[in-house]
Design a protein around this motif. Structure first.
Motif: not given
Length: 516
Positions: A454-479
């Motif tokens: 749903k968050r992706y859809r809202r950003q699509d609707a306002i034209g945001t070209p890039f989205c980033v998702t932070v998950d548990n792996q991010t805390l391990e390897d900074n990706t």
């Protein structure tokens, strides 16, 4: 989907997603006046920035100014606005409603065009892939008949609009009667005569009623450039040819304001007046036509959606004029005007002010009043053209539909949205850390409500070209997972690489590099 339906959806989308609101809406609004919301103002500012950087930064001989809205009233006498800035109006005696006579006729021309397009659309649906549109348009009796009516009306309309001595008001009324044009409210043809109505807003300046003087809200920004010609030329040590650019509000008391923000009473212009040596103006006119079209097409909307409309009949001050038209959902419409204005404006201001406005050319030791090439673009019309072309309803696998604004990344209100996968385990803090490191480079937005989809859809609707998702792996390897708006592709990237991946693509210079 019918283009009329597309336009209605665009208008609704603009309000729902914070682009454009009816002004004073809680008081039932104010006709033909609109407010730009949180996303609209960002898009609008990006459009202005795109124009300003192109005009002022990429041209060594163009500088910018910001002149006042209130100006000496004699300026508008000199420019001709007091005597000639009029619209032809007609009243319906039964409904008591007032209309612009020229708009009634233009709408009738559009109706003929609509009928033609409906015939073509029906035939295309009937014949499918084997449909030869060009042949159908040239052989269909109904299309030929409607085209003949349209062309005849267009010819009569041009004749009355460009009659010797000004608009032929009687001829305009006769067209309305002959075409059987009725009042949309009463449905009758009980029309008054056509008369002229001045479009400038008047107000008073002064501390007391006795000492107040009449001033006008400027109907265009160009005159602020002309009256500052000497100031800029001398203080900037400018050499002809050179230009002066300006972005600012203008005001016109439009009786018939229509098509959302296409025609409003308060609007914004981006204008550049280019001062040239007499005798070179037509070469510069052609040069600015090329430059301005290249600027528009650099947005990537497709050359087929633009065209020039050269003026056959010219204003008394011009020796060449054209419009850059863009294909809106309601047809090709003007978004920018390019005019060769001769020396009319500077000569008029010299005459009315008593001041000498000339340029001394050191190359040939002559003095002359420069000629002017004008480029004038409506910010609001440009905004509308961008929104209309970018709006897209896309069918996805599984039957779902997503609404996406495929805005050029450099114009998008938000460049990057950052989502924590959940609201716990330190993910929100990590997401905010990413935003804090990137927000100095481009506009970022943090969002944690609802599922990721749903968050992706809202950003699509306002034209945001890039989205980033932070998950548990991010805390391990900074990706993080980087998602692209147009393709919905997702890939894993290092946080350290985000700025390099995103920044160039969302910058105005990146867009300007597309210019040919």
């Amino acid at each position: 989907m019918a283009q009329e339906d597309v336009f209605k959806k665009v208008v609704s989308h603009c309000k729902e997603y914070g682009f454009v609101f009816p002004s004073s809406e809680i008081y039932d609004g104010l006709g033909a006046v609109y407010d730009y919301g949180q996303n609209g103002v960002e898009l609008k500012n990006n459009i202005k920035n795109y124009w300003w950087q192109y005009m002022v930064r990429l041209h060594d001989n163009i500088v910018g100014i910001d002149s006042a809205i209130f100006m000496h009233p004699t300026i508008w006498k000199a420019s001709g606005h007091v005597d000639a800035f009029n619209d032809p109006l007609i009243d319906n005696r039964d409904s008591k409603k007032r209309y612009r006579a020229d708009v009634l006729i233009e709408e009738q021309i559009a109706k003929y065009e609509e009928k033609i397009e409906k015939e073509v659309a029906k035939a295309k649906k009937r014949f499918g892939d084997s449909f030869d549109e060009e042949k159908f348009r040239s052989t269909s009796e109904r299309v030929i008949e409607e085209k003949a009516k349209r062309d005849a009306l267009e010819k009569r309309y041009q004749e009355v609009m460009n009659a010797e001595g000004g608009i032929d008001l009687e001829g305009m009324k006769q067209i309305i009667l002959d075409e059987g044009i009725v009042c949309p409210i009463s449905g009758t043809r009980n029309w008054t005569d056509v008369r002229q109505f001045n479009l400038m807003f008047k107000t008073e300046m002064g501390a007391s009623a006795d000492g107040a003087s009449t001033v006008y809200l400027r109907p265009e920004t160009a005159q602020g450039i002309f009256v500052n010609y000497l100031n800029v030329q001398k203080t900037g040590r400018m050499k002809v040819p050179f230009g002066i650019a300006q972005i600012g509000k203008a005001f016109r008391n439009e009786i018939v304001a229509r098509q959302f923000i296409f025609r409003m009473r308060e609007f914004e212009q981006m204008e550049m007046q280019f001062f040239v040596k007499p005798g070179t103006e037509l070469q510069w006119f052609e040069e600015w036509k090329k430059r301005r079209m290249a600027w528009h097409q650099a947005l990537g909307f497709g050359a087929e959606n633009y065209r020039f409309h050269d003026h056959d009949k010219l204003a008394h001050y011009a020796n060449a004029a054209t419009d850059v038209e863009f294909k809106m959902p309601f047809g090709f419409k003007e978004v920018e005007g390019i005019h060769s204005r001769t020396d009319f404006d500077l000569s008029q201001h010299a005459k009315f002010s008593g001041k000498k406005i000339e340029y001394f050319d050191p190359e040939d030791n002559t003095s002359y009043t420069p000629y002017v090439i004008e480029t004038s673009i409506g910010v609001d019309r440009m905004f509308l053209s961008v929104i209309c072309h970018s709006y897209c309803e896309e069918k996805l696998e599984g039957g779902e539909t997503r609404v996406v604004l495929r805005l050029p990344a450099a114009l998008a209100p938000v460049k990057l949205a950052v989502f924590p996968l959940t609201k716990k385990d330190g993910l929100p803090e990590k997401a905010q850390e990413i935003i804090n490191s990137l927000k100095f480079h481009f506009n970022c937005k943090y969002e944690e409500k609802d599922q990721i989809g749903k968050r992706y859809r809202r950003q699509d609707a306002i034209g945001t070209p890039f989205c980033v998702t932070v998950d548990n792996q991010t805390l391990e390897d900074n990706t993080v997972t980087l998602r692209y708006r147009d393709t919905m592709e997702q890939k894993r990237v290092a946080i350290a690489d985000l700025q390099g991946i995103i920044e160039e693509k969302v910058s105005i210079p990146y867009l300007l590099k597309n210019l040919k």
